[in-house]
Design a protein around this motif. Structure first.
Motif, PDB file in Angstrom:
ATOM      1  N   SER A 146      -5.406   7.814  15.702  1.00  0.00           N
ATOM      2  CA  SER A 146      -4.779   8.532  14.588  1.00  0.00           C
ATOM      3  C   SER A 146      -3.490   7.857  14.137  1.00  0.00           C
ATOM      4  O   SER A 146      -3.117   7.945  12.955  1.00  0.00           O
ATOM      5  N   ALA A 147      -2.790   7.195  15.063  1.00  0.00           N
ATOM      6  CA  ALA A 147      -1.517   6.549  14.716  1.00  0.00           C
ATOM      7  C   ALA A 147      -1.696   5.533  13.594  1.00  0.00           C
ATOM      8  O   ALA A 147      -0.889   5.476  12.658  1.00  0.00           O
ATOM      9  N   VAL A 148      -2.766   4.738  13.659  1.00  0.00           N
ATOM     10  CA  VAL A 148      -3.024   3.729  12.625  1.00  0.00           C
ATOM     11  C   VAL A 148      -3.378   4.398  11.304  1.00  0.00           C
ATOM     12  O   VAL A 148      -2.900   4.003  10.232  1.00  0.00           O
ATOM     13  N   PHE A 149      -4.221   5.434  11.385  1.00  0.00           N
ATOM     14  CA  PHE A 149      -4.634   6.128  10.158  1.00  0.00           C
ATOM     15  C   PHE A 149      -3.449   6.842   9.498  1.00  0.00           C
ATOM     16  O   PHE A 149      -3.347   6.885   8.269  1.00  0.00           O
ATOM     17  N   ILE A 150      -2.550   7.378  10.304  1.00  0.00           N
ATOM     18  CA  ILE A 150      -1.361   8.046   9.765  1.00  0.00           C
ATOM     19  C   ILE A 150      -0.439   7.037   9.087  1.00  0.00           C
ATOM     20  O   ILE A 150       0.188   7.329   8.063  1.00  0.00           O
ATOM     21  N   ALA A 151      -0.353   5.841   9.649  1.00  0.00           N
ATOM     22  CA  ALA A 151       0.450   4.784   9.016  1.00  0.00           C
ATOM     23  C   ALA A 151      -0.089   4.472   7.621  1.00  0.00           C
ATOM     24  O   ALA A 151       0.677   4.316   6.659  1.00  0.00           O
ATOM     25  N   LEU A 152      -1.412   4.401   7.499  1.00  0.00           N
ATOM     26  CA  LEU A 152      -2.027   4.178   6.189  1.00  0.00           C
ATOM     27  C   LEU A 152      -1.728   5.340   5.241  1.00  0.00           C
ATOM     28  O   LEU A 152      -1.403   5.134   4.065  1.00  0.00           O
ATOM     29  N   ILE A 153      -1.825   6.554   5.753  1.00  0.00           N
ATOM     30  CA  ILE A 153      -1.522   7.737   4.941  1.00  0.00           C
ATOM     31  C   ILE A 153      -0.107   7.649   4.384  1.00  0.00           C
ATOM     32  O   ILE A 153       0.136   7.913   3.202  1.00  0.00           O
ATOM     33  N   GLY A 154       0.843   7.250   5.233  1.00  0.00           N
ATOM     34  CA  GLY A 154       2.235   7.154   4.818  1.00  0.00           C
ATOM     35  C   GLY A 154       2.445   6.152   3.695  1.00  0.00           C
ATOM     36  O   GLY A 154       3.132   6.441   2.707  1.00  0.00           O
ATOM     37  N   VAL A 155       1.861   4.971   3.832  1.00  0.00           N
ATOM     38  CA  VAL A 155       2.011   3.928   2.803  1.00  0.00           C
ATOM     39  C   VAL A 155       1.327   4.360   1.510  1.00  0.00           C
ATOM     40  O   VAL A 155       1.880   4.191   0.407  1.00  0.00           O
ATOM     41  N   PHE A 156       0.125   4.924   1.639  1.00  0.00           N
ATOM     42  CA  PHE A 156      -0.631   5.343   0.445  1.00  0.00           C
ATOM     43  C   PHE A 156       0.118   6.459  -0.292  1.00  0.00           C
ATOM     44  O   PHE A 156       0.235   6.430  -1.522  1.00  0.00           O
ATOM     45  N   THR A 200      -9.952  15.679  15.191  1.00  0.00           N
ATOM     46  CA  THR A 200      -8.571  15.430  14.788  1.00  0.00           C
ATOM     47  C   THR A 200      -8.386  13.991  14.306  1.00  0.00           C
ATOM     48  O   THR A 200      -7.789  13.736  13.248  1.00  0.00           O
ATOM     49  N   THR A 201      -8.924  13.046  15.060  1.00  0.00           N
ATOM     50  CA  THR A 201      -8.822  11.635  14.685  1.00  0.00           C
ATOM     51  C   THR A 201      -9.591  11.338  13.408  1.00  0.00           C
ATOM     52  O   THR A 201      -9.096  10.639  12.507  1.00  0.00           O
ATOM     53  N   LEU A 202     -10.803  11.874  13.303  1.00  0.00           N
ATOM     54  CA  LEU A 202     -11.600  11.664  12.087  1.00  0.00           C
ATOM     55  C   LEU A 202     -10.916  12.278  10.867  1.00  0.00           C
ATOM     56  O   LEU A 202     -11.014  11.751   9.758  1.00  0.00           O
ATOM     57  N   GLY A 203     -10.211  13.391  11.069  1.00  0.00           N
ATOM     58  CA  GLY A 203      -9.492  14.030   9.966  1.00  0.00           C
ATOM     59  C   GLY A 203      -8.446  13.115   9.358  1.00  0.00           C
ATOM     60  O   GLY A 203      -8.331  13.000   8.131  1.00  0.00           O
ATOM     61  N   PHE A 204      -7.667  12.446  10.208  1.00  0.00           N
ATOM     62  CA  PHE A 204      -6.650  11.518   9.707  1.00  0.00           C
ATOM     63  C   PHE A 204      -7.291  10.322   9.012  1.00  0.00           C
ATOM     64  O   PHE A 204      -6.785   9.827   8.000  1.00  0.00           O
ATOM     65  N   LEU A 205      -8.416   9.839   9.544  1.00  0.00           N
ATOM     66  CA  LEU A 205      -9.120   8.718   8.920  1.00  0.00           C
ATOM     67  C   LEU A 205      -9.562   9.068   7.502  1.00  0.00           C
ATOM     68  O   LEU A 205      -9.295   8.325   6.544  1.00  0.00           O
ATOM     69  N   PHE A 206     -10.219  10.211   7.345  1.00  0.00           N
ATOM     70  CA  PHE A 206     -10.731  10.591   6.027  1.00  0.00           C
ATOM     71  C   PHE A 206      -9.601  10.962   5.068  1.00  0.00           C
ATOM     72  O   PHE A 206      -9.739  10.814   3.851  1.00  0.00           O
ATOM     73  N   ALA A 207      -8.477  11.437   5.593  1.00  0.00           N
ATOM     74  CA  ALA A 207      -7.318  11.711   4.736  1.00  0.00           C
ATOM     75  C   ALA A 207      -6.829  10.418   4.085  1.00  0.00           C
ATOM     76  O   ALA A 207      -6.481  10.392   2.891  1.00  0.00           O
ATOM     77  N   ALA A 208      -6.784   9.346   4.864  1.00  0.00           N
ATOM     78  CA  ALA A 208      -6.383   8.042   4.312  1.00  0.00           C
ATOM     79  C   ALA A 208      -7.407   7.536   3.294  1.00  0.00           C
ATOM     80  O   ALA A 208      -7.057   7.068   2.205  1.00  0.00           O
TER      81      ALA A 208
END
Length: 528
Positions: A146-156, A200-208
């Motif tokens: 999730s940490a990597v996916f959240i980083a993408l969410i932040g930049v996007f 939880t992890t898949l949720g962050f991935l699809f959010a990005a």
């Protein structure tokens, strides 16, 4: 400025409200499936890591990245902005990929450190501690990507916000929660609590992933760019560490309650987690809704040296937050059991029972006292970011954390997990006061008389609302879970209506603006 901020705030509030409603459904599914059990305690320990990252990374990246990319867009350098996006995305993902890899290797040690207060506690046996440690470590390993996916969410999100796009970034939180909800019928029956971690992890991935189309429309490429040695990246780097550090320290609050409550017995950490979800609902809807649109104006006014307009913006933001937070605080004080029951209790067949309601309501009451302090702290922090002064926000955050820990240790002796919640309130209060002191030293008195006039009207309105809620719940109740839920929903809506009616009688201009804006949205939808 006021109308633009309010317009953007309403859009953000509506989408965030939908996201939080879906998020509450996610938490209700957790409560109904596992209650305040041993498994939820373990999940809360593990989820504290991605939760903390999600709470600070997108906001920090917004403060770090928006000034640079916004200035390029304003000056017509769109191609430079697109290149900068690729570089920022690459460096951020690289950093969090390394963090993920290290975290997965040391997951057991991290959980062991988080539960150190269980050592010697009579509320938990050595066997329970060993089993919980094993479960928590495995859950954390499932959630580290999730940490990597959240980083993408932040930049996007930061990039789209620079284009004045707030709808899609906020919509991504809805996608996140929907994906987690689908884990309950699809994964939980087969994998138990580990299915929640997978969801939880898949949720962050699809959010990005949900933001990629909007980025493509603005002609941003997702190709990595490792050419980081340029002037603009150096400027971002100068802001990156202090802002990230300041935001991280601010969100250490997320860690404090599971760590301190770990030795208080089964269900206390879970109850604090559910209470925190309710606490985060108004802060996510209203705080982000008003601080995000105000922030670009604070940057603009400070850059132009228009300190009077900057102070006016801060005062207006504080007025909005006070109007919106105080009635919620009163509701959490007067009817905490009813709020918890409304959100999480599904009946005698569910795992969330009357004991769970009592534990969670106690935490909510003491935690809810700090809602406005938390909201004001966030707004004042943005003011310092606008002035590119991040050191003082770090100092204030550290002082607030120390106050949180010390007061929690003192209060929990008498109030158990309620003391931990009250410590959170104390920490937010101290943080806000320290930020106010520093800001006053830098720009002079910034809270104008209009705030205190609004505050008086708000307190009177909230007191009237609270009295009505108390009498309505003390003397009237309904048999049946869903009838009682409908009654509580009616009372909350009626209480909110009564509160704003009092403000209208007092001719509070900001309350009238809020009502007009929401009424305008409803009328437009009906016409459409």
């Amino acid at each position: 400025m006021a109308q633009t901020v309010l317009r953007s705030a309403v859009v953000i509030m509506i989408v965030t409200l939908v996201g939080r409603v879906v998020g509450l459904l996610r938490e209700t599914l957790l409560a109904d499936s596992f209650g305040t059990s041993f498994e939820v305690d373990a999940y809360r320990y593990a989820f504290a890591i991605p939760s903390m990252i999600f709470l600070f990374v997108p906001g920090a990246l917004n403060a770090i990245f928006v000034p640079s990319i916004k200035s390029m867009l304003v000056n017509g350098n769109r191609e430079e902005a697109q290149v900068l996006f690729r570089k920022m995305m690459t460096v951020t993902v690289s950093i969090y990929f390394v963090i993920m890899a290290i975290g997965m290797l040391f997951s057991r040690e991290i959980i062991q450190l988080m539960t150190f207060m269980q050592n010697g506690s009579e509320a938990i046996t050595p066997e329970q501690r060993a089993a919980q440690l094993e479960m928590g470590a495995k859950l954390l390993q499932w959630m580290w990507p999730s940490a990597v996916f959240i980083a993408l969410i932040g930049v996007f999100q930061a990039t789209l916000n620079a284009h004045q796009q707030f709808f899609i970034p906020q919509l991504s939180t809805v996608v996140n929660s929907l994906i987690v909800c689908t884990a309950y019928p699809l994964l939980v029956p087969f994998y138990g609590i580990y299915g929640v971690a997978m969801g939880t992890t898949l949720g962050f991935l699809f959010a990005a992933l949900s933001m990629i189309y909007a980025l493509k429309k603005e002609r941003y490429s997702l190709a990595p760019d490792f050419r980081w040695n340029d002037t603009e990246m150096k400027k971002i780097g100068e802001r990156f560490i202090p802002i990230m550090l300041g935001s991280l320290i601010t969100q250490v609050y997320t860690f404090i309650y599971p760590v301190l409550a770990s030795g208080l017995g089964e269900g206390r950490v879970a109850a604090l987690g559910y209470a925190n979800i309710v606490y985060q609902l108004p802060t996510a809807i209203f705080v982000a809704a008003f601080t995000l649109p105000i922030y670009p104006y604070l940057v603009e006014y400070f850059t132009k040296g228009e300190m009077g307009r900057m102070k006016q913006s801060i005062t207006e933001g504080m007025q909005y937050l006070f109007i919106l937070m105080v009635p919620i605080i009163v509701a959490m004080i007067v009817v905490p059991d009813e709020i918890v029951s409304l959100l999480f209790y599904t009946g005698p067949d569910g795992e969330f029972d009357l004991t769970s309601i009592d534990l969670t309501a106690t935490a909510l009451l003491y935690m809810g006292l700090g809602l406005f302090f938390f909201a004001a702290r966030d707004l004042l922090t943005r003011a310092f970011y606008a002035m590119e002064n991040t050191k003082l926000t770090v100092i204030a955050a550290v002082v607030g954390i120390l106050a949180n820990i010390l007061s929690s240790l003192m209060f929990m002796t008498y109030l158990s997990h309620g003391g931990v919640a009250l410590g959170t309130t104390t920490g937010s209060l101290v943080n806000m006061l320290v930020l106010s002191y520093f800001l006053r030293k830098h720009i002079g008195p910034f809270i104008q008389r209009t705030f205190w006039v609004t505050a008086l009207k708000t307190v009177i309105g909230a007191a009237v609302m609270g009295a009505v809620l108390y009498m309505a719940t003390a003397f009237v109740s309904f048999h049946g879970v869903w009838m009682q839920k409908m009654y509580i929903l009616f009372l909350i809506a009626a209480g909110a209506g009564l509160f704003f009616a009092v403000l209208v009688l007092f001719r509070e201009p900001l309350a009238l603006r809020i009502i007009e804006r929401f009424a305008g949205k409803i009328v437009k939808r009906k016409r459409g």
